[in-house]
Design an enzyme around this catalytic site. Structure first.
Site, PDB file in Angstrom:
ATOM      1  N   ASP A  36      50.140  43.809  -3.052  1.00 18.40           N
ATOM      2  CA  ASP A  36      49.539  42.972  -2.002  1.00 18.40           C
ATOM      3  C   ASP A  36      49.819  41.515  -2.334  1.00 18.40           C
ATOM      4  O   ASP A  36      49.848  41.140  -3.512  1.00 18.40           O
ATOM      5  CB  ASP A  36      48.015  43.233  -1.962  1.00 18.40           C
ATOM      6  CG  ASP A  36      47.368  42.805  -0.659  1.00 18.40           C
ATOM      7  OD1 ASP A  36      47.424  41.598  -0.346  1.00 18.40           O
ATOM      8  OD2 ASP A  36      46.793  43.662   0.037  1.00 18.40           O
ATOM      9  N   SER A  79      49.787  44.331   6.377  1.00 12.94           N
ATOM     10  CA  SER A  79      49.994  43.614   7.650  1.00 12.94           C
ATOM     11  C   SER A  79      48.690  42.930   8.022  1.00 12.94           C
ATOM     12  O   SER A  79      47.621  43.529   7.890  1.00 12.94           O
ATOM     13  CB  SER A  79      50.336  44.582   8.793  1.00 12.94           C
ATOM     14  OG  SER A  79      50.333  43.877  10.034  1.00 12.94           O
ATOM     15  N   LYS A 109      62.110  56.566  -0.176  1.00 11.94           N
ATOM     16  CA  LYS A 109      63.353  57.366  -0.202  1.00 11.94           C
ATOM     17  C   LYS A 109      63.864  57.486  -1.645  1.00 11.94           C
ATOM     18  O   LYS A 109      64.163  58.579  -2.119  1.00 11.94           O
ATOM     19  CB  LYS A 109      64.396  56.678   0.680  1.00 11.94           C
ATOM     20  CG  LYS A 109      65.741  57.353   0.705  1.00 11.94           C
ATOM     21  CD  LYS A 109      66.692  56.588   1.636  1.00 11.94           C
ATOM     22  CE  LYS A 109      68.129  56.967   1.339  1.00 11.94           C
ATOM     23  NZ  LYS A 109      68.988  55.820   1.153  1.00 11.94           N
ATOM     24  N   ALA A 118      50.755  52.775   8.411  1.00 14.55           N
ATOM     25  CA  ALA A 118      49.542  52.411   9.154  1.00 14.55           C
ATOM     26  C   ALA A 118      49.995  51.781  10.466  1.00 14.55           C
ATOM     27  O   ALA A 118      50.282  50.593  10.529  1.00 14.55           O
ATOM     28  CB  ALA A 118      48.709  51.414   8.350  1.00 14.55           C
ATOM     29  N   TYR A 149      52.463  41.549  16.831  1.00 12.02           N
ATOM     30  CA  TYR A 149      51.852  42.679  16.115  1.00 12.02           C
ATOM     31  C   TYR A 149      52.310  43.995  16.746  1.00 12.02           C
ATOM     32  O   TYR A 149      52.794  44.890  16.061  1.00 12.02           O
ATOM     33  CB  TYR A 149      50.337  42.526  16.185  1.00 12.02           C
ATOM     34  CG  TYR A 149      49.525  43.586  15.464  1.00 12.02           C
ATOM     35  CD1 TYR A 149      49.543  43.678  14.077  1.00 12.02           C
ATOM     36  CD2 TYR A 149      48.716  44.472  16.174  1.00 12.02           C
ATOM     37  CE1 TYR A 149      48.772  44.632  13.414  1.00 12.02           C
ATOM     38  CE2 TYR A 149      47.935  45.412  15.525  1.00 12.02           C
ATOM     39  CZ  TYR A 149      47.963  45.496  14.148  1.00 12.02           C
ATOM     40  OH  TYR A 149      47.193  46.434  13.499  1.00 12.02           O
ATOM     41  N   LYS A 153      54.808  46.808  14.978  1.00 10.61           N
ATOM     42  CA  LYS A 153      54.355  48.178  14.681  1.00 10.61           C
ATOM     43  C   LYS A 153      55.207  49.204  15.433  1.00 10.61           C
ATOM     44  O   LYS A 153      55.462  50.295  14.913  1.00 10.61           O
ATOM     45  CB  LYS A 153      52.880  48.337  15.058  1.00 10.61           C
ATOM     46  CG  LYS A 153      51.926  47.538  14.165  1.00 10.61           C
ATOM     47  CD  LYS A 153      51.828  48.107  12.754  1.00 10.61           C
ATOM     48  CE  LYS A 153      50.754  47.405  11.950  1.00 10.61           C
ATOM     49  NZ  LYS A 153      50.630  47.943  10.584  1.00 10.61           N
ATOM     50  N   ARG A 190      37.509  39.666  14.084  1.00 11.37           N
ATOM     51  CA  ARG A 190      37.411  40.778  15.030  1.00 11.37           C
ATOM     52  C   ARG A 190      35.978  40.892  15.543  1.00 11.37           C
ATOM     53  O   ARG A 190      35.066  40.233  15.027  1.00 11.37           O
ATOM     54  CB  ARG A 190      37.880  42.077  14.357  1.00 11.37           C
ATOM     55  CG  ARG A 190      39.382  42.140  14.267  1.00 11.37           C
ATOM     56  CD  ARG A 190      39.888  43.364  13.531  1.00 11.37           C
ATOM     57  NE  ARG A 190      39.977  43.149  12.102  1.00 11.37           N
ATOM     58  CZ  ARG A 190      40.607  43.945  11.243  1.00 11.37           C
ATOM     59  NH1 ARG A 190      41.211  45.040  11.682  1.00 11.37           N
ATOM     60  NH2 ARG A 190      40.649  43.680   9.946  1.00 11.37           N
TER      61      ARG A 190
HETATM   62  P1  NAD Z   1      43.506  43.580   6.228  1.00 11.99           P
HETATM   63  O1  NAD Z   1      43.998  42.270   6.715  1.00 11.99           O
HETATM   64  O2  NAD Z   1      42.130  43.642   5.657  1.00 11.99           O
HETATM   65  O3  NAD Z   1      44.499  44.168   5.134  1.00 11.99           O
HETATM   66  C1  NAD Z   1      45.888  43.966   5.186  1.00 11.99           C
HETATM   67  C2  NAD Z   1      46.383  43.707   3.768  1.00 11.99           C
HETATM   68  O4  NAD Z   1      47.815  43.512   3.814  1.00 11.99           O
HETATM   69  C3  NAD Z   1      45.782  42.432   3.134  1.00 11.99           C
HETATM   70  O5  NAD Z   1      45.276  42.720   1.849  1.00 11.99           O
HETATM   71  C4  NAD Z   1      46.962  41.473   3.087  1.00 11.99           C
HETATM   72  O6  NAD Z   1      46.855  40.536   2.030  1.00 11.99           O
HETATM   73  C5  NAD Z   1      48.131  42.426   2.916  1.00 11.99           C
HETATM   74  N1  NAD Z   1      49.427  41.880   3.330  1.00 11.99           N
HETATM   75  C6  NAD Z   1      49.743  41.280   4.505  1.00 11.99           C
HETATM   76  N2  NAD Z   1      51.038  40.909   4.493  1.00 11.99           N
HETATM   77  C7  NAD Z   1      51.560  41.298   3.293  1.00 11.99           C
HETATM   78  C8  NAD Z   1      52.832  41.196   2.680  1.00 11.99           C
HETATM   79  N3  NAD Z   1      53.873  40.613   3.312  1.00 11.99           N
HETATM   80  N4  NAD Z   1      52.994  41.693   1.433  1.00 11.99           N
HETATM   81  C9  NAD Z   1      51.969  42.293   0.770  1.00 11.99           C
HETATM   82  N5  NAD Z   1      50.731  42.413   1.303  1.00 11.99           N
HETATM   83  C10 NAD Z   1      50.525  41.912   2.554  1.00 11.99           C
HETATM   84  O7  NAD Z   1      43.649  44.597   7.438  1.00 11.99           O
HETATM   85  P2  NAD Z   1      43.080  46.078   7.638  1.00 11.99           P
HETATM   86  O8  NAD Z   1      42.112  46.050   8.737  1.00 11.99           O
HETATM   87  O9  NAD Z   1      42.689  46.657   6.337  1.00 11.99           O
HETATM   88  O10 NAD Z   1      44.394  46.823   8.158  1.00 11.99           O
HETATM   89  C11 NAD Z   1      45.220  47.537   7.252  1.00 11.99           C
HETATM   90  C12 NAD Z   1      46.360  48.196   8.010  1.00 11.99           C
HETATM   91  O11 NAD Z   1      45.835  49.097   8.986  1.00 11.99           O
HETATM   92  C13 NAD Z   1      47.260  47.210   8.745  1.00 11.99           C
HETATM   93  O12 NAD Z   1      48.596  47.639   8.633  1.00 11.99           O
HETATM   94  C14 NAD Z   1      46.786  47.320  10.177  1.00 11.99           C
HETATM   95  O13 NAD Z   1      47.810  47.019  11.088  1.00 11.99           O
HETATM   96  C15 NAD Z   1      46.345  48.765  10.263  1.00 11.99           C
HETATM   97  N6  NAD Z   1      45.315  48.962  11.298  1.00 11.99           N
HETATM   98  C16 NAD Z   1      44.033  48.533  11.085  1.00 11.99           C
HETATM   99  C17 NAD Z   1      43.096  48.714  12.099  1.00 11.99           C
HETATM  100  C18 NAD Z   1      41.652  48.297  11.924  1.00 11.99           C
HETATM  101  O14 NAD Z   1      40.858  48.477  12.842  1.00 11.99           O
HETATM  102  N7  NAD Z   1      41.248  47.766  10.782  1.00 11.99           N
HETATM  103  C19 NAD Z   1      43.466  49.303  13.314  1.00 11.99           C
HETATM  104  C20 NAD Z   1      44.788  49.675  13.485  1.00 11.99           C
HETATM  105  C21 NAD Z   1      45.711  49.521  12.467  1.00 11.99           C
HETATM  106  N1  UDP Z   2      35.895  40.020  21.186  1.00 12.56           N
HETATM  107  C1  UDP Z   2      34.849  39.304  21.709  1.00 12.56           C
HETATM  108  N2  UDP Z   2      34.261  38.339  20.921  1.00 12.56           N
HETATM  109  C2  UDP Z   2      34.666  38.083  19.653  1.00 12.56           C
HETATM  110  C3  UDP Z   2      35.730  38.846  19.116  1.00 12.56           C
HETATM  111  C4  UDP Z   2      36.331  39.809  19.918  1.00 12.56           C
HETATM  112  O1  UDP Z   2      34.447  39.509  22.860  1.00 12.56           O
HETATM  113  O2  UDP Z   2      34.065  37.182  19.023  1.00 12.56           O
HETATM  114  C5  UDP Z   2      36.529  41.045  22.032  1.00 12.56           C
HETATM  115  C6  UDP Z   2      38.049  40.948  22.150  1.00 12.56           C
HETATM  116  O3  UDP Z   2      38.411  40.047  23.187  1.00 12.56           O
HETATM  117  C7  UDP Z   2      38.414  42.389  22.477  1.00 12.56           C
HETATM  118  C8  UDP Z   2      37.356  43.196  21.712  1.00 12.56           C
HETATM  119  O4  UDP Z   2      36.283  42.302  21.441  1.00 12.56           O
HETATM  120  O5  UDP Z   2      38.263  42.627  23.860  1.00 12.56           O
HETATM  121  C9  UDP Z   2      37.858  43.777  20.393  1.00 12.56           C
HETATM  122  O6  UDP Z   2      38.460  42.715  19.694  1.00 12.56           O
HETATM  123  P1  UDP Z   2      38.940  42.816  18.195  1.00 12.56           P
HETATM  124  O7  UDP Z   2      39.452  41.462  17.818  1.00 12.56           O
HETATM  125  O8  UDP Z   2      37.884  43.418  17.367  1.00 12.56           O
HETATM  126  O9  UDP Z   2      40.141  43.862  18.190  1.00 12.56           O
HETATM  127  P2  UDP Z   2      41.247  44.337  19.259  1.00 12.56           P
HETATM  128  O10 UDP Z   2      40.768  45.649  19.708  1.00 12.56           O
HETATM  129  O11 UDP Z   2      41.335  43.371  20.396  1.00 12.56           O
HETATM  130  O12 UDP Z   2      42.464  44.378  18.441  1.00 12.56           O
END
Ligand code: NAD
Ligand code: UDP
Length: 324
Positions: A36, A79, A109, A118, A149, A153, A190
């Site tokens: 990370d 990410s 690989k 993810a 984003y 993905k 969020r």
């Molecule tokens: P987060 O921001 O808490 O964690 C992401 C981690 O990736 C962080 O620790 C960050 O420092 C690290 N990172 C970012 N860019 C990097 C790089 N270039 N090299 C090394 N490390 C790097 O986010 P999260 O909510 O834990 O999400 C984790 C994963 O799950 C992400 O790939 C995200 O797209 C995916 N995801 C999360 C949610 C959710 O609701 N939390 C939903 C859909 C997908």
């Molecule tokens: N949202 C909101 N107020 C906030 C943060 C988010 O109304 O302070 C709304 C945002 O516009 C979206 C939903 O809550 O419609 C979920 O947002 P989030 O950023 O959690 O994740 P998203 O599903 O959009 O990736």
């Protein structure tokens, strides 16, 4: 993956979901390597693992990845994930989804390891089908602000399938829906962290738009159980991992106000560009092929999450007072 002790490398393991995955795997007796660059994650999330079978490598995974020991699985979670984060880091988000996924697949690989991506419900964009099954191709604006984003993905999914088809890498694709719980940052941006922070400090709750847009929130413990079930399976097609209970944003704002006993009022602000109007997983593939279903409902999950945000706020006000 085989039974027995394994070595699992988690990119992004210092983040919210990655650190829960790491903890779960350590608890099950596996060795965990977290890679990370701490862009949006924190050392505090992984500090507790120091005395376990655990290695932290500070590294930006968009650059060549090297590990000098055998690896059984690569879980690619690096990410930015919060819209506030990926709007702040648009190019880093595109790079980690494309170059980072390429490096992580290359390592898998080379090591003969299982690879899990993810991915996200954002691959469906602003969906015109609700709920979203995995067969839905999505409705994404490639040049809008969220495109950095969503398209990263989508590219990552395409690259994962290409490595599976062309190089026979044993791949998985998890399309994760909105997940919440302890270890989210106070300033994550969020909906759940914002509403918690605002409710617990009696600030106005900022609902964007009219709040009638929907999301389906999954507690992190359920998400992690689903991810591990997918890792153990042999399903190469994408699988939605999310809780099908759909709720409007104004309803979850009201619920958090009620559950925290807050005096906050709800205010309405501009809806961000391309904010999806609905989101709900069709979770039948996960149920039928992984035997996975969420167990924690929203009220229970929020009950377990509120103490985390209270502690974060207390720590923050303590350090502000000491600094003053
Ligand atoms: P987060 O921001 O808490 O964690 C992401 C981690 O990736 C962080 O620790 C960050 O420092 C690290 N990172 C970012 N860019 C990097 C790089 N270039 N090299 C090394 N490390 C790097 O986010 P999260 O909510 O834990 O999400 C984790 C994963 O799950 C992400 O790939 C995200 O797209 C995916 N995801 C999360 C949610 C959710 O609701 N939390 C939903 C859909 C997908
Ligand atoms: N949202 C909101 N107020 C906030 C943060 C988010 O109304 O302070 C709304 C945002 O516009 C979206 C939903 O809550 O419609 C979920 O947002 P989030 O950023 O959690 O994740 P998203 O599903 O959009 O990736």
């Amino acid at each position: 993956m085989t039974a027995g002790k394994e070595t699992v490398l988690i990119t992004g393991g210092a983040g919210f979901i990655g650190s829960h995955l790491a903890e779960n795997l350590l608890d099950a007796g596996h060795r965990v390597i977290v890679m990370d660059n701490l862009l949006t994650g924190t050392g505090a999330n992984v500090a507790l693992f120091a005395n376990r079978d655990y290695l932290f490598i500070e590294h930006d995974v968009t650059n060549y990845m090297f590990v000098s020991e055998p690896i059984d699985a690569v879980l690619h979670f690096a990410s930015p994930a919060s819209p506030a984060d990926y709007l702040r880091y648009p190019i880093k988000t595109l790079k980690v989804g494309s170059l980072g996924t390429h490096k992580a697949l290359g390592l898998a690989k080379h090591a003969g390891a299982t690879f899990m991506l993810a991915s996200t419900s954002e691959v469906y964009g602003d969906p015109q089908v609700n709920p979203q099954p995995e067969s839905y191709w999505g409705h994404v604006n490639p040049i809008g602000p969220r495109g950095v984003y969503d398209e990263a993905k989508r590219f990552a999914e395409a690259l994962t399938m290409a490595y599976h088809r062309s190089h026979s890498v044993d791949t998985r694709i998890a399309r994760i829906f909105n997940t919440y719980g302890p270890r989210m940052r106070l300033d994550d941006g969020r909906a759940v962290p914002n509403f918690m922070l605002q409710a617990l400090s009696d600030q106005p709750i900022t609902v964007y738009g009219d709040g009638q847009q929907t999301r389906s929130f999954c507690y992190v413990e359920d998400t992690v159980r689903g991810l591990l079930a997918l890792m153990r399976s042999s399903v190469h097609e994408p699988v939605n991992i999310g809780n099908p209970a759909e709720i409007t944003i104004v309803e979850i704002a009201q619920l958090i106000v009620e559950m925290t006993g807050s005096a906050s009022e709800i205010i309405f602000e501009d809806l961000p560009v391309d904010d999806p109007k609905v989101r709900r997983p069709d979770a039948s593939r996960a149920r039928d092929q992984l035997g996975w279903q969420p167990r924690v409902d929203l009220r229970q999950g929020l009950e377990r999450t509120i103490p985390w945000f209270r502690e974060q706020l207390e720590a923050k006000s303590g350090s502000t007072a000491r600094a003053g």
